[in-house]
Design an enzyme around this catalytic site. Structure first.
Site, PDB file in Angstrom:
ATOM      1  N   LYS A   1       7.907   2.697  -4.669  1.00  0.00           N
ATOM      2  CA  LYS A   1       7.785   2.508  -6.124  1.00  0.00           C
ATOM      3  C   LYS A   1       9.083   2.924  -6.804  1.00  0.00           C
ATOM      4  O   LYS A   1       9.610   2.249  -7.666  1.00  0.00           O
ATOM      5  CB  LYS A   1       6.661   3.396  -6.684  1.00  0.00           C
TER       6      LYS A   1
ATOM      7  N   GLY B   1      -8.460   7.002  -6.629  1.00  0.00           N
ATOM      8  CA  GLY B   1      -8.490   5.596  -7.050  1.00  0.00           C
ATOM      9  C   GLY B   1      -9.301   4.716  -6.104  1.00  0.00           C
ATOM     10  O   GLY B   1     -10.134   3.910  -6.531  1.00  0.00           O
ATOM     11  N   ARG B   2      -9.091   4.887  -4.803  1.00  0.00           N
ATOM     12  CA  ARG B   2      -9.753   3.989  -3.830  1.00  0.00           C
ATOM     13  C   ARG B   2     -11.225   4.322  -3.621  1.00  0.00           C
ATOM     14  O   ARG B   2     -11.906   3.659  -2.856  1.00  0.00           O
ATOM     15  CB  ARG B   2      -8.990   3.980  -2.508  1.00  0.00           C
TER      16      ARG B   2
ATOM     17  N   GLU C   1       2.731  -2.444 -12.195  1.00  0.00           N
ATOM     18  CA  GLU C   1       2.116  -3.774 -12.140  1.00  0.00           C
ATOM     19  C   GLU C   1       1.078  -3.946 -13.251  1.00  0.00           C
ATOM     20  O   GLU C   1       1.064  -4.935 -13.978  1.00  0.00           O
ATOM     21  CB  GLU C   1       1.412  -3.986 -10.779  1.00  0.00           C
TER      22      GLU C   1
ATOM     23  N   HIS D   1     -13.392 -19.408  14.568  1.00  0.00           N
ATOM     24  CA  HIS D   1     -12.544 -20.601  14.637  1.00  0.00           C
ATOM     25  C   HIS D   1     -11.115 -20.265  14.251  1.00  0.00           C
ATOM     26  O   HIS D   1     -10.332 -21.162  13.921  1.00  0.00           O
ATOM     27  CB  HIS D   1     -13.120 -21.697  13.736  1.00  0.00           C
TER      28      HIS D   1
HETATM   29  O1  F6P Z   1       0.131   3.165  -5.353  1.00  0.00           O
HETATM   30  C1  F6P Z   1      -1.121   3.434  -4.842  1.00  0.00           C
HETATM   31  C2  F6P Z   1      -2.089   3.770  -5.931  1.00  0.00           C
HETATM   32  O2  F6P Z   1      -1.780   5.024  -6.448  1.00  0.00           O
HETATM   33  C3  F6P Z   1      -3.505   3.708  -5.417  1.00  0.00           C
HETATM   34  O3  F6P Z   1      -3.896   4.861  -4.773  1.00  0.00           O
HETATM   35  C4  F6P Z   1      -4.260   3.413  -6.661  1.00  0.00           C
HETATM   36  O4  F6P Z   1      -5.540   2.950  -6.379  1.00  0.00           O
HETATM   37  C5  F6P Z   1      -3.362   2.379  -7.283  1.00  0.00           C
HETATM   38  O5  F6P Z   1      -2.048   2.831  -6.998  1.00  0.00           O
HETATM   39  C6  F6P Z   1      -3.535   2.146  -8.762  1.00  0.00           C
HETATM   40  O6  F6P Z   1      -3.332   3.304  -9.515  1.00  0.00           O
HETATM   41  P1  F6P Z   1      -3.776   3.414 -11.028  1.00  0.00           P
HETATM   42  O7  F6P Z   1      -5.259   3.280 -11.104  1.00  0.00           O
HETATM   43  O8  F6P Z   1      -3.300   4.756 -11.498  1.00  0.00           O
HETATM   44  O9  F6P Z   1      -3.106   2.309 -11.800  1.00  0.00           O
END
Ligand code: F6P
Length: 499
Positions: free
Chosen positions: A489, A260-261, A206, A377
């Site tokens: 994916k 990442g999170r 993406e 609401h």
């Molecule tokens: O698909 C999940 C994931 O791996 C998440 O854990 C991560 O935050 C996100 O995709 C984005 O990954 P990246 O920073 O490598 O583009």
């Protein structure tokens, strides 16, 4: 020391909790308040500018004592120590889990300090207008291109800190939805826009698709040579960034020991840093650092993340609840639930334990919610009179940022009233009309914070980070990988290759 791998259901505490649940699960919160003098005070933790009142839960002092015994038997203390000391507790990926190191100002890793310095310099240049676009104009718009952890954290924090924002317009592009990309570009001037491509791996379909489309649009409206003034990247994958055409000095680092999170605290937060300025960004980190110390050093019975985690386990594993609502009474926190969904559900949505065996108990909770009073609401009817038990976190601020007392009083009155109504229902009242009867006995936590500042926001986010860590430890699962997202994916790539 090694990370514990204890099946929680084999502990003494779990057996006792099973029996205890049978004895008390019907007790009404109202009865508990009547029978336990000083319940509210005993079940409130006051720490710095946060107050956690967890008295409206379906627990007695004995429940709490057993839940904390469960934490002890599952060796939570050792697990916390292992995490903070950089042990490779993300065993499947052979990685340490050190997002806390990104905000550890008392013992900062040199590479973290260098990255923060680079963020400070860069954001100051962007904000002051010293960084010029290719035609010599100052930057007016910043676009973060990333998804998941490379989007949700910074987007949520930037929104939450709107009050502290400067003149820059900040946009977030995440979905590989070309229409959204075009709608965003429509608002932008290539002469005055900075694009930050954020991807830990720099392989995410993406993000790369969006980045390539945007780069093409940019070159059509400017030139190839102008790319260096308008594109920077945040990644661990230097080679891929370079082949995208971004030079090394325009790359901000990430490390494999930050998931990442959990990455908003570092260079992934660059868009936020530009939006609110470095000093506010540092305050966010310092708030989180304070929560880290609270979590690490406080006895479990006064430890906010531990108490919230163990209560959640009580409902998830004994009451068998499926979901939890998080309701912030602040429009600034409108993106908190979406952010928490990734943090909590990507972390704890696992069914194989740390010994490699399938679990035979429930793990990851489903988190959802929205801001109050809007939620009242929309979906609160179901919480009040539906058939499902949904533990709820209410989050509110004592003071409003603009000081509008009338609005704030109404906001807070609604927040408190919802928590009371959920707990009490029409308990003890004569209600002739069945439709007007409320069971009550719906549990909630009330998290009251003095004021929404970068510092208190850092504390709040870190609180939930540590809560989910504790739950992963008790459930004996690995919270810091996400293999479950890979299959979909791969299947999408396979589908595309068959076109
Ligand atoms: O698909 C999940 C994931 O791996 C998440 O854990 C991560 O935050 C996100 O995709 C984005 O990954 P990246 O920073 O490598 O583009």
């Amino acid at each position: 020391m090694s990370f514990p791998k204890i099946n929680p259901t084999t502990t003494k505490a779990w057996q006792k909790l099973d029996a205890h649940f049978e004895a008390i699960h019907d007790a009404h919160i109202q009865e508990l308040f009547t029978s336990e003098k000083g319940r509210r005070k005993a079940m409130t933790i006051v720490w710095e500018d946060l107050i956690l009142d967890y008295s409206k839960n379906r627990v007695t002092p004995e429940t709490l004592q057993l839940l904390l015994q469960l934490a002890e038997e599952c060796k939570l203390k050792d697990a916390i120590e292992a995490q903070f000391s950089g042990e490779k507790i993300n065993e499947n990926e052979d990685r340490a889990v050190l997002h806390t190191a990104l905000r550890d100002f008392s013992n900062m890793k040199p590479e973290v300090k260098a990255a923060l310095d680079k963020m400070r310099d860069f954001s100051e240049k962007i904000i002051s207008g010293n960084w010029k676009g290719h035609t010599g104009k100052a930057i007016t718009d910043v676009v973060n291109i990333g998804i998941g952890g490379s989007d949700l954290g910074p987007a949520m924090v930037t929104e939450a800190l709107t009050f502290y924002k400067n003149h820059l317009n900040v946009h977030y592009v995440s979905n590989v939805d070309g229409d959204h990309v075009m709608e965003t570009l429509k608002k932008l001037d290539p002469e005055t826009t900075l694009f930050i491509i954020v991807s830990k791996t720099f392989t995410t379909q993406e993000t790369l698709t969006n980045a390539k489309t945007i780069r093409k649009w940019f070159i059509e409206n400017a030139s190839e040579e102008a790319v260096s003034n308008h594109f920077v990247a945040v990644s661990t994958n230097l080679a891929a960034v370079e082949s995208f055409g971004i030079s090394e000095q325009n790359v901000f680092p990430m490390w494999d020991w930050v998931g990442g999170r959990f990455s908003l605290w570092g260079a992934v937060g660059l868009s936020t840093c530009c939006a609110v300025g470095y000093d506010h960004f540092e305050e966010l980190l310092k708030g989180a650092q304070a929560m880290d110390s609270h979590f690490k050093d406080t006895a479990f019975d006064a430890n906010m993340p531990v108490i919230m985690a163990m209560l959640s386990i009580w409902y998830n594993n004994f009451f068998q609840t499926e979901t939890e609502a998080v309701l912030p009474y602040s429009q600034y926190l409108s993106k908190l639930d979406t952010y928490l969904q990734q943090a909590v559900m990507e972390s704890n949505g696992k069914s194989i334990d740390r010994n490699g065996d399938p679990v035979d108990y429930q793990t990851g909770t489903i988190v959802w919610g929205s801001t109050g009073t809007n939620a009242q609401h929309a979906f609160m009817q179901l919480l009040h009179q539906g058939t499902k038990l949904i533990p709820t976190d209410f989050i509110c601020y004592t003071a409003s940022l603009y000081g509008n007392k009338d609005h704030q009083e109404k906001l807070l009155a609604n927040c408190y009233a919802q928590a009371d109504a959920l707990a009490q229902g029409t308990y003890g009242k004569q209600v002739e009309n069945n439709y007007k009867r409320f069971e009550g006995n719906s549990p909630s936590n009330m998290l009251k914070i003095e004021k929404l500042t970068p510092n208190s926001l850092g504390k709040l986010i870190a609180l939930y980070e540590h809560k989910l860590f504790v739950q992963g430890v008790i459930w004996n699962i690995y919270s810091y990988d996400q293999p479950g997202v890979e299959l979909g994916k791969k299947m999408a790539i396979d589908l595309l290759s068959k076109k």
